[in-house]
Design a protein around this motif. Structure first.
Motif, PDB file in Angstrom:
ATOM      1  N   PHE A 100      -4.312  12.944  14.527  1.00  0.00           N
ATOM      2  CA  PHE A 100      -2.576  13.175  14.767  1.00  0.00           C
ATOM      3  C   PHE A 100      -1.932  11.973  15.276  1.00  0.00           C
ATOM      4  CE2 PHE A 100       1.070  14.920  16.724  1.00  0.00           C
ATOM      5  CZ  PHE A 100       1.574  15.410  15.531  1.00  0.00           C
ATOM      6  N   PRO A 101      -2.459  11.406  16.535  1.00  0.00           N
ATOM      7  CA  PRO A 101      -1.560  10.551  17.129  1.00  0.00           C
ATOM      8  C   PRO A 101      -1.673   9.117  16.240  1.00  0.00           C
ATOM      9  CG  PRO A 101      -3.033  11.509  18.600  1.00  0.00           C
ATOM     10  CD  PRO A 101      -3.536  12.182  17.141  1.00  0.00           C
ATOM     11  N   MET A 102      -2.753   8.969  15.482  1.00  0.00           N
ATOM     12  CA  MET A 102      -3.152   7.837  14.869  1.00  0.00           C
ATOM     13  C   MET A 102      -2.229   7.797  13.786  1.00  0.00           C
ATOM     14  SD  MET A 102      -4.853   5.686  16.397  1.00  0.00           S
ATOM     15  CE  MET A 102      -5.093   4.393  15.119  1.00  0.00           C
ATOM     16  N   SER A 103      -1.690   8.959  13.081  1.00  0.00           N
ATOM     17  CA  SER A 103      -0.801   9.150  11.824  1.00  0.00           C
ATOM     18  C   SER A 103       0.414   8.771  12.437  1.00  0.00           C
ATOM     19  CB  SER A 103      -0.974  10.462  11.140  1.00  0.00           C
ATOM     20  OG  SER A 103      -0.446  11.587  12.340  1.00  0.00           O
ATOM     21  N   ILE A 108       0.819  -1.172  -0.168  1.00  0.00           N
ATOM     22  CA  ILE A 108       0.023  -0.011   0.244  1.00  0.00           C
ATOM     23  C   ILE A 108       0.791   1.387  -0.179  1.00  0.00           C
ATOM     24  CG2 ILE A 108      -1.671   1.448   1.362  1.00  0.00           C
ATOM     25  CD1 ILE A 108      -3.026  -1.401   2.027  1.00  0.00           C
ATOM     26  N   ILE A 109       1.991   1.030   0.792  1.00  0.00           N
ATOM     27  CA  ILE A 109       2.870   2.541   0.866  1.00  0.00           C
ATOM     28  C   ILE A 109       3.371   2.599  -0.540  1.00  0.00           C
ATOM     29  CG2 ILE A 109       4.797   3.299   1.876  1.00  0.00           C
ATOM     30  CD1 ILE A 109       2.303   3.775   3.440  1.00  0.00           C
ATOM     31  N   HIS A 110       4.042   1.509  -0.989  1.00  0.00           N
ATOM     32  CA  HIS A 110       4.632   1.479  -2.233  1.00  0.00           C
ATOM     33  C   HIS A 110       3.789   2.225  -3.625  1.00  0.00           C
ATOM     34  CE1 HIS A 110       7.560   0.706  -5.537  1.00  0.00           C
ATOM     35  NE2 HIS A 110       6.674  -0.060  -6.025  1.00  0.00           N
ATOM     36  N   VAL A 169       2.667   5.957  10.752  1.00  0.00           N
ATOM     37  CA  VAL A 169       4.248   6.232  10.356  1.00  0.00           C
ATOM     38  C   VAL A 169       5.043   4.825  10.916  1.00  0.00           C
ATOM     39  CG1 VAL A 169       5.990   7.685  10.361  1.00  0.00           C
ATOM     40  CG2 VAL A 169       3.979   8.567   9.558  1.00  0.00           C
ATOM     41  N   PHE A 170       4.702   4.992  12.368  1.00  0.00           N
ATOM     42  CA  PHE A 170       5.576   3.845  13.071  1.00  0.00           C
ATOM     43  C   PHE A 170       5.390   2.438  12.645  1.00  0.00           C
ATOM     44  CE2 PHE A 170       6.423   1.204  16.858  1.00  0.00           C
ATOM     45  CZ  PHE A 170       7.714   1.484  16.840  1.00  0.00           C
ATOM     46  N   ARG A 195       8.835  -2.315   7.647  1.00  0.00           N
ATOM     47  CA  ARG A 195      10.066  -2.341   6.860  1.00  0.00           C
ATOM     48  C   ARG A 195      11.197  -2.962   7.517  1.00  0.00           C
ATOM     49  NH1 ARG A 195      10.105   3.888   4.151  1.00  0.00           N
ATOM     50  NH2 ARG A 195       8.611   3.414   2.530  1.00  0.00           N
ATOM     51  N   LYS A 196      11.558  -2.786   8.927  1.00  0.00           N
ATOM     52  CA  LYS A 196      12.324  -3.295   9.689  1.00  0.00           C
ATOM     53  C   LYS A 196      12.261  -4.847   9.585  1.00  0.00           C
ATOM     54  CE  LYS A 196      14.855  -3.454  13.774  1.00  0.00           C
ATOM     55  NZ  LYS A 196      14.737  -2.583  15.304  1.00  0.00           N
ATOM     56  N   ILE A 197      10.938  -5.268   9.925  1.00  0.00           N
ATOM     57  CA  ILE A 197      10.649  -6.545   9.802  1.00  0.00           C
ATOM     58  C   ILE A 197      10.984  -7.503   8.494  1.00  0.00           C
ATOM     59  CG2 ILE A 197       8.767  -8.564   9.854  1.00  0.00           C
ATOM     60  CD1 ILE A 197       7.781  -6.877  11.930  1.00  0.00           C
TER      61      ILE A 197
END
Length: 177
Positions: free
Chosen positions: A113-116, A74-76, A120-121, A127-129
């Motif tokens: 805002f906190p959900m955004s 989805i991000i790509h 991002v996290f 990506r790290k996984i």
């Protein structure tokens, strides 16, 4: 009393004095904390136990792989469009809420805002996984870290929202009464 007044009495546009807003806030953060990258927390706990059966471990790894691939796809494909829309929406809510004083916009901003940040996290964790090829104990540790940071963001969000909401309710009480 007509139906229009009845509906707007039930759905109070003053968000911080409305019970439904606080229920929505609690459900939002409870759900966000329970689903770590789309994987239920109880499934992670079950697979992490020493006495876990092999099938629960395989199921967890499969579900993590599926959700990591889904998030990164989805991000790509549309990450820039999503980022632009989220930034636009948060800017509009921030301006109409905090510059022009619309309480519903303040409430939605304090939800969004906190959900955004969690979104991002989640992308960074996915990506790290994938990049590190995390499995077993390293994967469980990363999922636990993700949940912990999500809970910290949630606690800060609830605290800030509660303080801002109390301030708004006290201001309305002083100005209105």
């Amino acid at each position: 009393m007509d139906w229009y007044e009845t509906i707007f009495e039930l759905i109070d546009m003053r968000s911080f004095s409305n019970l439904w807003f606080w229920i929505a806030l609690a459900v939002l953060w409870s759900s966000t904390s329970h689903w770590v990258l789309g994987v239920p927390w109880d499934m992670i706990i079950r697979a992490r136990k020493k006495s876990a059966d092999a099938q629960s471990v395989v199921d967890l790894h499969d579900l993590v792989r599926i959700n990591v691939n889904r998030i990164l796809y989805i991000i790509h494909e549309s990450g820039l469009l999503i980022a632009g829309f989220v930034c636009f929406a948060l800017t509009v809510l921030g301006l109409t809420g905090f510059v022009y004083g619309k309480e519903i916009s303040q409430a939605l901003f304090l939800l969004g805002f906190p959900m955004s940040l969690v979104g991002v996290f989640s992308v960074l964790t996915a990506r790290k996984i994938r990049h590190s090829g995390l499995e077993n104990a390293a994967l469980y540790k990363q999922l636990y870290r993700h949940r912990l940071i999500t809970q910290v963001i949630g606690m800060l969000s609830i605290f800030v929202t509660a303080m801002w909401g109390m301030l708004q309710n006290m201001n309305v009480g002083v100005l209105g009464g």
